[in-house]
Motif scaffolding. Structure first.
Motif, PDB file in Angstrom:
ATOM      1  N   LEU A  12      -5.841   1.365   5.305  1.00 42.00           N
ATOM      2  CA  LEU A  12      -5.191   1.126   4.023  1.00 42.00           C
ATOM      3  C   LEU A  12      -5.930   0.085   3.193  1.00 42.00           C
ATOM      4  O   LEU A  12      -5.973   0.188   1.961  1.00 42.00           O
ATOM      5  N   TYR A  30       0.821  -1.210   0.000  1.00 36.65           N
ATOM      6  CA  TYR A  30       0.000   0.000   0.000  1.00 36.65           C
ATOM      7  C   TYR A  30       0.861   1.268   0.000  1.00 36.65           C
ATOM      8  O   TYR A  30       0.416   2.312   0.472  1.00 36.65           O
ATOM      9  N   TRP A  31       2.052   1.163  -0.546  1.00 37.97           N
ATOM     10  CA  TRP A  31       2.997   2.266  -0.466  1.00 37.97           C
ATOM     11  C   TRP A  31       2.477   3.538  -1.126  1.00 37.97           C
ATOM     12  O   TRP A  31       2.654   4.643  -0.586  1.00 37.97           O
ATOM     13  N   LYS A  32       1.837   3.451  -2.266  1.00 39.65           N
ATOM     14  CA  LYS A  32       1.361   4.651  -2.955  1.00 39.65           C
ATOM     15  C   LYS A  32       0.373   5.422  -2.086  1.00 39.65           C
ATOM     16  O   LYS A  32       0.443   6.652  -1.991  1.00 39.65           O
ATOM     17  N   LEU A  33      -0.554   4.706  -1.475  1.00 42.46           N
ATOM     18  CA  LEU A  33      -1.524   5.356  -0.583  1.00 42.46           C
ATOM     19  C   LEU A  33      -0.826   5.833   0.680  1.00 42.46           C
ATOM     20  O   LEU A  33      -1.111   6.938   1.179  1.00 42.46           O
ATOM     21  N   TRP A  34       0.080   5.031   1.192  1.00 43.95           N
ATOM     22  CA  TRP A  34       0.802   5.363   2.432  1.00 43.95           C
ATOM     23  C   TRP A  34       1.530   6.707   2.304  1.00 43.95           C
ATOM     24  O   TRP A  34       1.373   7.578   3.153  1.00 43.95           O
ATOM     25  N   ARG A  35       2.329   6.863   1.265  1.00 46.75           N
ATOM     26  CA  ARG A  35       3.124   8.077   1.133  1.00 46.75           C
ATOM     27  C   ARG A  35       2.272   9.298   0.813  1.00 46.75           C
ATOM     28  O   ARG A  35       2.691  10.426   1.061  1.00 46.75           O
ATOM     29  N   ARG A  36       1.076   9.058   0.275  1.00 50.53           N
ATOM     30  CA  ARG A  36       0.184  10.168  -0.022  1.00 50.53           C
ATOM     31  C   ARG A  36      -0.551  10.662   1.227  1.00 50.53           C
ATOM     32  O   ARG A  36      -0.834  11.852   1.360  1.00 50.53           O
ATOM     33  N   VAL A  37      -0.802   9.755   2.162  1.00 48.10           N
ATOM     34  CA  VAL A  37      -1.617  10.087   3.326  1.00 48.10           C
ATOM     35  C   VAL A  37      -0.785  10.459   4.543  1.00 48.10           C
ATOM     36  O   VAL A  37      -1.115  11.393   5.276  1.00 48.10           O
ATOM     37  N   TYR A  38       0.319   9.734   4.756  1.00 49.54           N
ATOM     38  CA  TYR A  38       1.063   9.888   6.006  1.00 49.54           C
ATOM     39  C   TYR A  38       2.330  10.708   5.802  1.00 49.54           C
ATOM     40  O   TYR A  38       3.080  10.481   4.842  1.00 49.54           O
ATOM     41  N   ARG A  53      -2.563   0.934  10.966  1.00 46.73           N
ATOM     42  CA  ARG A  53      -3.036   1.675   9.799  1.00 46.73           C
ATOM     43  C   ARG A  53      -3.688   0.777   8.755  1.00 46.73           C
ATOM     44  O   ARG A  53      -4.364   1.276   7.851  1.00 46.73           O
ATOM     45  N   LYS A  81     -10.759  -0.804   1.116  1.00 44.40           N
ATOM     46  CA  LYS A  81     -11.437  -1.139  -0.139  1.00 44.40           C
ATOM     47  C   LYS A  81     -11.654  -2.638  -0.284  1.00 44.40           C
ATOM     48  O   LYS A  81     -12.581  -3.074  -0.970  1.00 44.40           O
TER      49      LYS A  81
END
Length: 343
Positions: free
Chosen positions: A299, A243-251, A295, A302
């Protein structure tokens, strides 16, 4: 073994009924008091219980100006408690307090704070804080440092790492993590980390480096369960990468957890080479588990309902506690749980 289950059940039940950070301090203070007492006033509990008693006995009658042999922070703490005549329980209480404060401060910053705390109980609280006192203190201080590092505060992080190394010299390995805080200021942080790490190494590790290498690597010390503990870190790393793409965008400051994940994966390939050494060092990577799995309900929302994911995570860590208490070779040193207040 029911006290251990109560320690796990309380934060786990709260985690199931709470889906966000708990900002109110009173529940955390109550939790901290209970856990500090459980850790600090334990009686003949922990695999190294007998090994720590001579540390205290050796400091009886000594003054603070006497030479120090061993980890300075832990030696001075024993010396203080010996002067106060608080015995080993004073030492363990102080160590338990530091560990618990660090864990609570760290968990309060997580997406699901009570879930993060519950996940720390089976291994970090029961096994580490109640068994490996010096590393427990070091880990508590590292938790405090990471709480600052996630807020972008580099200097407090390095100070906590330096103090942690005074209690267990292996904590110095966490110093380089401060480099990967954010993209600007790399050169400044590299220079600072190099100077601090070199200073701690020369002051605390250099004299014992050969002995440590011989003990942990050449003599091939073996730690039962090391592969499982390394695998748990690696599992957390897997989900972070997934989930790195979502992780770096959110946190914020996501990069430091990415490098921690790389370290967890590297341990998988090194654990067969030096089991005990990698196991001890991988301990400092366990905060990755608390961050990722607290988290994960967000994450993976969905694919799975957050409540369902939370339940499965708690079930998995409950299974870890069950297996350890019932089947681990060294669990006998933790059973039954005894507390000096009730002896």
């Amino acid at each position: 073994m029911w006290p251990y289950w109560l320690m796990y059940a309380f934060p786990a039940v709260v985690a199931l009924s709470s889906n966000s950070r708990e900002r109110s301090w009173p529940p955390w203070i109550l939790l901290g008091v209970v856990f500090t007492i459980c850790i600090g006033f334990r009686y003949q509990v922990g695999g190294d219980w007998g090994n720590y008693l001579p540390h205290y006995d050796k400091e009886i009658g000594r003054s603070f100006s006497d030479p120090i042999t061993g980890d300075p922070g832990y030696v001075l703490l024993n010396r203080l408690m010996a002067q106060l005549d608080w015995k080993i329980y004073g030492v363990n209480l102080a160590c338990g307090l530091i560990f618990t404060i660090g864990l609570i401060v760290f968990c309060r910053g997580l997406y699901r704070s009570w879930l993060g705390f519950a996940l720390a109980v089976p291994y970090l609280v029961v096994v580490v804080a109640m068994g490996y006192t010096r590393q427990g203190v070091a880990l508590g201080l590292i938790f405090l440092g990471l709480a600052y590092l996630e807020k972008g505060r580099f200097i407090p992080y390095m100070l906590f790492i330096a103090v942690a190394a005074l209690f267990h010299k292996t904590a110095v390995i966490m110093a380089p993590l401060g480099i990967f805080l954010y993209r600007h200021g790399w050169l400044y942080r590299i220079i600072a980390v190099t100077l601090v790490a070199a200073g701690l190494w020369n002051a605390l590790v250099a004299k014992e480096a050969d002995h440590l290498w011989t003990t942990y690597v050449e003599q091939q010390m073996y730690s039962q369960g090391a592969v499982i503990r390394v695998a748990m870190n690696a599992t957390a790393a897997f989900f972070l990468l997934k989930y790195w793409k979502l992780w770096r965008r959110v946190y914020p400051n996501a990069l430091l957890w990415l490098w921690m994940a790389y370290g967890a994966i590297a341990c998988v390939f090194m654990v067969g080479f030096a089991t005990t050494a990698v196991d001890r060092l991988a301990l400092y990577l366990t905060p990755l588990q608390l961050v990722v799995f607290s988290r994960l309900p967000f994450l993976a929302q969905k694919e799975y309902a957050p409540e369902t994911m939370t339940t499965w995570i708690l079930f998995g860590y409950g299974a870890v506690l069950f297996v350890w208490l019932n089947f681990a070779t060294h669990a006998v040193y933790w059973l039954p749980y005894r507390n000096i207040l009730f002896e």
